[in-house]
Every structure is written in structure tokens, then in C-alpha cells.
Design a protein around this motif. Structure first.
Motif, mmCIF file in Angstrom:
data_model
loop_
_atom_site.group_PDB
_atom_site.id
_atom_site.type_symbol
_atom_site.label_atom_id
_atom_site.label_comp_id
_atom_site.label_asym_id
_atom_site.label_seq_id
_atom_site.Cartn_x
_atom_site.Cartn_y
_atom_site.Cartn_z
ATOM 1 N N PRO A 1 0.796 -1.228 0.000
ATOM 2 C CA PRO A 1 0.000 0.000 0.000
ATOM 3 C C PRO A 1 0.833 1.284 0.000
ATOM 4 C CG PRO A 1 0.132 -0.882 2.211
ATOM 5 C CD PRO A 1 0.844 -1.873 1.307
ATOM 6 N N ALA A 2 2.158 1.172 -0.039
ATOM 7 C CA ALA A 2 3.013 2.356 0.065
ATOM 8 C C ALA A 2 3.418 2.877 -1.318
ATOM 9 C CB ALA A 2 4.268 2.027 0.860
ATOM 10 N N PRO A 3 3.154 4.158 -1.571
ATOM 11 C CA PRO A 3 3.643 4.738 -2.819
ATOM 12 C C PRO A 3 5.164 4.864 -2.774
ATOM 13 C CG PRO A 3 2.615 6.431 -1.458
ATOM 14 C CD PRO A 3 2.431 5.113 -0.749
ATOM 15 N N THR A 4 5.797 4.688 -3.917
ATOM 16 C CA THR A 4 7.253 4.815 -4.005
ATOM 17 C C THR A 4 7.601 5.725 -5.182
ATOM 18 O OG1 THR A 4 7.470 2.890 -5.456
ATOM 19 C CG2 THR A 4 7.640 2.499 -3.072
ATOM 20 N N TRP A 5 8.777 6.292 -5.127
ATOM 21 C CA TRP A 5 9.289 7.094 -6.219
ATOM 22 C C TRP A 5 10.489 6.355 -6.800
ATOM 23 C CZ3 TRP A 5 6.428 10.312 -8.538
ATOM 24 C CH2 TRP A 5 6.965 11.206 -9.467
ATOM 25 N N GLN A 6 10.522 6.217 -8.129
ATOM 26 C CA GLN A 6 11.583 5.461 -8.795
ATOM 27 C C GLN A 6 12.351 6.367 -9.753
ATOM 28 O OE1 GLN A 6 9.445 2.301 -10.726
ATOM 29 N NE2 GLN A 6 8.547 1.582 -8.837
ATOM 30 N N VAL A 7 13.640 6.078 -9.877
ATOM 31 C CA VAL A 7 14.543 6.820 -10.739
ATOM 32 C C VAL A 7 15.052 5.862 -11.807
ATOM 33 C CG1 VAL A 7 16.721 8.111 -10.830
ATOM 34 C CG2 VAL A 7 15.235 8.265 -8.804
#
Length: 175
Positions: free
Chosen positions: A162-168
Motif C-alpha cells: 500500500p506504500a507509494p514509491t518514487w523510482q529513478v
């Protein structure tokens, strides 16, 4: 203690899922909530790999690393989707995953899997390679930078449980 890399077979997929879950839990515990990491069980990850492999095994390569007959890591490579927004272009392969058993960190296994992935890219005629890494995963980002990968400025949002993540996105030429 001998390290061996080999293509995965169907009988490996449940163990790959369990290793994937252990790897993620250890690697992401400092920046993702415990409930997000617990939301995806080893069994669920095994089912995920079983289903994904059934669709992609003809176009992707799942490689396992074994040390003395025990599964200690894996990598997953395939073609980069040219339809993806901000696509890196044609003739591009993607390194979808390198995961290690937490006890295997620092033993050269990740490096061996990366070198093997780059060799696969070269054999398939891909001239450039891309991967996505969680922005907060500084350990992985440093590992990829040591391997010649560089961020190209493209980012995206994803989820782990359920956790949003930011990806590079990282890129590199294929040697």
C-alpha cells in the motif's frame, strides 16, 4: 564456496519469490513502513513469479545465483517497452531486477549478476540498458553507479504493497 549462475527453471519460482520478499524487506526496511513490506508475503511473491514467468519466459531471462547449491540471488532481464512514456529508445534492454539474500550482500554476487545481465543484453543486440531503482534506496543506487549506470532524469511513481514509491531510471551503454 562456489557461486554458479544458471537460467531459472519452473521449479525455482517459489524459492525466487521467497528470496525476493526477504530481499525487499531487508533493503527497504529503513524507508518503507513495515506494514507495506508485510503486505506481500513470500507465497504471494512466488505466485507473482510463477505467473510472470509463464507470460515472459520466451522474451525475458530469469537467472539464478546459487552458492553451494543454495539459491542466493537472481536477476531478470528483457526488452525495454518502447511504448513506455519517455522511452529510452529502440534496441534497449531492461534490467528488471537484481535481488540477493540479505546474507549474500557484499560477496560479489550482485556484481556477477550485473555482468551476466550486460552480457545477455549484448548477445540480444541491445546497445543500451535501463533499470528502475527506488529513489530512497541509496545502497542500490550506489551499487549501480559503481557498475557504470547513471540516472537520466526520468522518474515515475509506483507502489510496494500500500506504500507509494518514487523510482529513478538509470541508463548505461552495453559494453
Amino acid at each position: 564456496m562456489t557461486l554458479m549462475l544458471r537460467p531459472a527453471v519452473a521449479g525455482d519460482l517459489r524459492a525466487i519469490g521467497a528470496l525476493h520478499q526477504r530481499s525487499r524487506s531487508a533493503a527497504y526496511r529503513d524507508f518503507l513502513p513495515a506494514e507495506a513490506l508485510a503486505a506481500v508475503s513470500a507465497e504471494t511473491m512466488g505466485e507473482y513469479w510463477t505467473e510472470r514467468w509463464s507470460w515472459e519466459r520466451d522474451s525475458h531471462l530469469l537467472t539464478v545465483a546459487e552458492r553451494d547449491g543454495r539459491l542466493v540471488g537472481f536477476s531478470y532481464v528483457g526488452p525495454h517497452d518502447p511504448e513506455e512514456p519517455d522511452s529510452a529508445g529502440p534496441d534497449v534492454g531492461e534490467l528488471y531486477a537484481i535481488h540477493l539474500d540479505p546474507a549474500e550482500q557484499g560477496r560479489g554476487t550482485g556484481r556477477a549478476l550485473m555482468v551476466d545481465a550486460l552480457a545477455t543484453f549484448r548477445l540480444r543486440g541491445w546497445r543500451r540498458a535501463v533499470l528502475w531503482v527506488l529513489a530512497q534506496n541509496t545502497h542500490a543506487r550506489d551499487f549501480y553507479a559503481r557498475g557504470g549506470w547513471r540516472p537520466d532524469g526520468v522518474e515515475r511513481e509506483g507502489d510496494i504493497g500500500p506504500a507509494p514509491t518514487w523510482q529513478v531510471r538509470y541508463v548505461r551503454p552495453v559494453p
